[in-house]
Motif scaffolding. Structure first.
Motif, mmCIF file in Angstrom:
data_model
loop_
_atom_site.group_PDB
_atom_site.id
_atom_site.type_symbol
_atom_site.label_atom_id
_atom_site.label_comp_id
_atom_site.label_asym_id
_atom_site.label_seq_id
_atom_site.Cartn_x
_atom_site.Cartn_y
_atom_site.Cartn_z
ATOM 1 N N ILE A 62 27.836 38.975 -22.306
ATOM 2 C CA ILE A 62 28.087 40.293 -21.708
ATOM 3 C C ILE A 62 29.553 40.671 -21.866
ATOM 4 O O ILE A 62 29.894 41.782 -22.281
ATOM 5 N N LEU A 63 30.433 39.740 -21.534
ATOM 6 C CA LEU A 63 31.870 40.026 -21.604
ATOM 7 C C LEU A 63 32.307 40.347 -23.026
ATOM 8 O O LEU A 63 33.158 41.214 -23.246
ATOM 9 N N LYS A 64 31.726 39.668 -23.988
ATOM 10 C CA LYS A 64 32.128 39.900 -25.376
ATOM 11 C C LYS A 64 31.602 41.229 -25.923
ATOM 12 O O LYS A 64 32.069 41.687 -26.965
ATOM 13 N N THR A 65 30.659 41.833 -25.212
ATOM 14 C CA THR A 65 30.246 43.196 -25.580
ATOM 15 C C THR A 65 31.040 44.248 -24.816
ATOM 16 O O THR A 65 31.080 45.410 -25.236
ATOM 17 N N GLU A 66 31.674 43.850 -23.720
ATOM 18 C CA GLU A 66 32.441 44.802 -22.914
ATOM 19 C C GLU A 66 33.925 44.799 -23.267
ATOM 20 O O GLU A 66 34.584 45.850 -23.190
ATOM 21 N N PHE A 67 34.464 43.644 -23.632
ATOM 22 C CA PHE A 67 35.873 43.583 -24.033
ATOM 23 C C PHE A 67 36.019 43.966 -25.503
ATOM 24 O O PHE A 67 36.507 43.192 -26.342
ATOM 25 N N VAL A 68 35.554 45.164 -25.809
ATOM 26 C CA VAL A 68 35.741 45.766 -27.133
ATOM 27 C C VAL A 68 36.354 47.141 -26.915
ATOM 28 O O VAL A 68 36.217 47.743 -25.845
ATOM 29 N N LEU A 69 37.028 47.647 -27.931
ATOM 30 C CA LEU A 69 37.763 48.897 -27.785
ATOM 31 C C LEU A 69 36.834 50.095 -27.658
ATOM 32 O O LEU A 69 35.833 50.201 -28.365
ATOM 33 N N LYS A 70 37.195 51.000 -26.748
ATOM 34 C CA LYS A 70 36.477 52.269 -26.648
ATOM 35 C C LYS A 70 36.724 53.138 -27.875
ATOM 36 O O LYS A 70 35.826 53.814 -28.365
ATOM 37 N N ASN A 71 37.956 53.123 -28.334
ATOM 38 C CA ASN A 71 38.369 53.996 -29.429
ATOM 39 C C ASN A 71 38.596 53.192 -30.707
ATOM 40 O O ASN A 71 38.857 51.990 -30.672
ATOM 41 N N GLU A 72 38.526 53.876 -31.808
ATOM 42 C CA GLU A 72 38.708 53.244 -33.100
ATOM 43 C C GLU A 72 40.148 52.751 -33.265
ATOM 44 O O GLU A 72 41.093 53.360 -32.764
ATOM 45 N N MET A 73 40.284 51.637 -33.973
ATOM 46 C CA MET A 73 41.620 51.113 -34.262
ATOM 47 C C MET A 73 42.410 52.093 -35.116
ATOM 48 O O MET A 73 41.852 52.718 -36.021
ATOM 49 N N PRO A 74 43.713 52.224 -34.883
ATOM 50 C CA PRO A 74 44.549 53.037 -35.773
ATOM 51 C C PRO A 74 44.563 52.454 -37.186
ATOM 52 O O PRO A 74 44.327 51.258 -37.390
ATOM 53 N N LYS A 75 44.870 53.290 -38.147
ATOM 54 C CA LYS A 75 44.893 52.880 -39.548
ATOM 55 C C LYS A 75 45.847 51.714 -39.787
ATOM 56 O O LYS A 75 45.550 50.795 -40.565
ATOM 57 N N SER A 76 46.999 51.739 -39.106
ATOM 58 C CA SER A 76 47.982 50.667 -39.291
ATOM 59 C C SER A 76 47.411 49.307 -38.900
ATOM 60 O O SER A 76 47.727 48.279 -39.521
ATOM 61 N N ASN A 77 46.549 49.278 -37.883
ATOM 62 C CA ASN A 77 45.912 48.028 -37.463
ATOM 63 C C ASN A 77 44.807 47.616 -38.431
ATOM 64 O O ASN A 77 44.609 46.427 -38.692
ATOM 65 N N LYS A 78 44.102 48.585 -38.950
ATOM 66 C CA LYS A 78 43.004 48.286 -39.873
ATOM 67 C C LYS A 78 43.502 47.589 -41.130
ATOM 68 O O LYS A 78 42.811 46.750 -41.707
ATOM 69 N N GLU A 79 44.706 47.933 -41.546
ATOM 70 C CA GLU A 79 45.279 47.289 -42.730
ATOM 71 C C GLU A 79 45.498 45.794 -42.492
ATOM 72 O O GLU A 79 45.212 44.960 -43.362
ATOM 73 N N PHE A 80 46.000 45.440 -41.303
ATOM 74 C CA PHE A 80 46.141 44.027 -40.962
ATOM 75 C C PHE A 80 44.764 43.379 -40.784
ATOM 76 O O PHE A 80 44.563 42.222 -41.172
ATOM 77 N N LEU A 81 43.835 44.118 -40.205
ATOM 78 C CA LEU A 81 42.499 43.587 -39.962
ATOM 79 C C LEU A 81 41.825 43.172 -41.266
ATOM 80 O O LEU A 81 41.154 42.129 -41.332
ATOM 81 N N GLU A 82 41.988 43.963 -42.296
ATOM 82 C CA GLU A 82 41.393 43.633 -43.591
ATOM 83 C C GLU A 82 41.964 42.325 -44.135
ATOM 84 O O GLU A 82 41.229 41.495 -44.681
ATOM 85 N N GLN A 83 43.267 42.133 -43.974
ATOM 86 C CA GLN A 83 43.894 40.889 -44.430
ATOM 87 C C GLN A 83 43.388 39.707 -43.614
ATOM 88 O O GLN A 83 43.160 38.612 -44.154
ATOM 89 N N ILE A 84 43.215 39.925 -42.323
ATOM 90 C CA ILE A 84 42.717 38.873 -41.430
ATOM 91 C C ILE A 84 41.308 38.448 -41.833
ATOM 92 O O ILE A 84 40.979 37.249 -41.874
#
Length: 287
Positions: free
Chosen positions: A125-147
């Motif tokens: 339950i917690l792992k479905t609730e501790f997620v972002l309401k809003n989409e990640m900014p583009k600057s974060n998505k660039e790091f996310l792809e590398q991750i």
């Protein structure tokens, strides 16, 4: 109704919410959050309510509801017949206290509750609730792809108020470079071609002091008021090196890799009198 008092920063608030959420699920009752501690603050590190960025069950307690539970006394007949109804429950020590999970009535809870034992049963339950309401900014998505496309290892260095605030420094201290060197070496023995992603509230210090022979990326897309974005990036890494911080604890705990290696410091507090055996999950490595 369960009312949980929120205190501290994002990681602390997540611990507190998680206990309240677990009890509300168990008792099939409402959970309400007391955020009044953020109205009147003093000290070098003012905090704000931060859980609003997540898809949690967000409902705030009003003053009347808070006072109703905090000030409620056992009646004469309850005392006469030995009925021990608990309406106000305060954490007594840093160790896990199973008694709080046995509550069967409306209650107001105050404490830090820093152990997964308080909420392990509702992990999904917690792992479905501790997620972002809003989409990640583009600057974060660039790091996310590398991750996502590397054998990514989050490495969190907490300094900030651990250095600048004498009281906090006396309690927590900071993890030294020796700890991080041992942790990096441990990961290197277990993980092929590790890529380290460094997260810190002191970006200049880590760039100048945290040197490894492995690919290392210093994540610099977020500021202190958007730490939740760093936490979400941490949770997407495959393995984790934590600081003595509830922030990196949650980043690692939310990690999506079932085979993750998580390293945490053996010494969590400067004050060795605080028992931390229930803080670090059994599957984590303590160095």
């Amino acid at each position: 109704m369960i009312i949980i008092k929120l205190i501290g920063g994002l990681g602390n608030q997540m611990f507190q919410y998680s206990l309240g959420r677990c009890l509300s699920e168990k008792l099939n009752c409402d959970l309400k959050l007391d955020i009044n501690s953020y109205s009147n603050q003093c000290g070098l590190t003012p905090r704000n309510y931060e859980l609003g960025v997540f898809k949690i069950k967000e409902c705030f307690a009003d003053v009347e509801e808070i006072n109703h539970l905090k000030n409620k006394k056992r009646s004469f007949f309850q005392k006469l017949f030995g009925i021990k109804k608990i309406y106000y429950f305060s954490e007594n020590s840093f160790s896990f206290d199973n008694e709080v999970l046995n509550l069967t009535e409306n209650a107001y809870l105050e404490g830090y509750w820093q152990s997964e034992k308080y909420f392990k049963r509702i992990e999904k339950i917690l792992k479905t609730e501790f997620v972002l309401k809003n989409e990640m900014p583009k600057s974060n998505k660039e790091f996310l792809e590398q991750i996502k496309c590397t054998n990514s290892v989050s490495l969190h260095v907490r300094r900030g108020d651990y250095i600048s605030d004498p009281i906090i420094n006396e309690v927590h201290g900071v993890c030294g470079l020796g700890y991080y060197r041992k942790a990096v070496n441990y990961i290197a023995e277990k993980v092929d071609n590790p890529h380290f992603f460094v997260f810190s509230d002191d970006k200049e210090w880590v760039k100048n002091n945290l040197l490894t022979k492995f690919p290392t990326i210093f994540v610099n897309c977020n500021h202190n008021d958007s730490g939740h974005l760093d936490m979400m990036l941490i949770s997407n890494c495959k393995h984790h090196i934590c600081a003595n911080s509830s922030f990196s604890w949650w980043g690692a705990w939310l990690g999506k890799n079932d085979n993750k290696i998580v390293i945490a410091p053996q010494k969590w507090f400067n004050n060795c009198n605080r028992e931390t055996k229930d803080l670090i999950p059994n599957s984590w490595i303590k160095l």
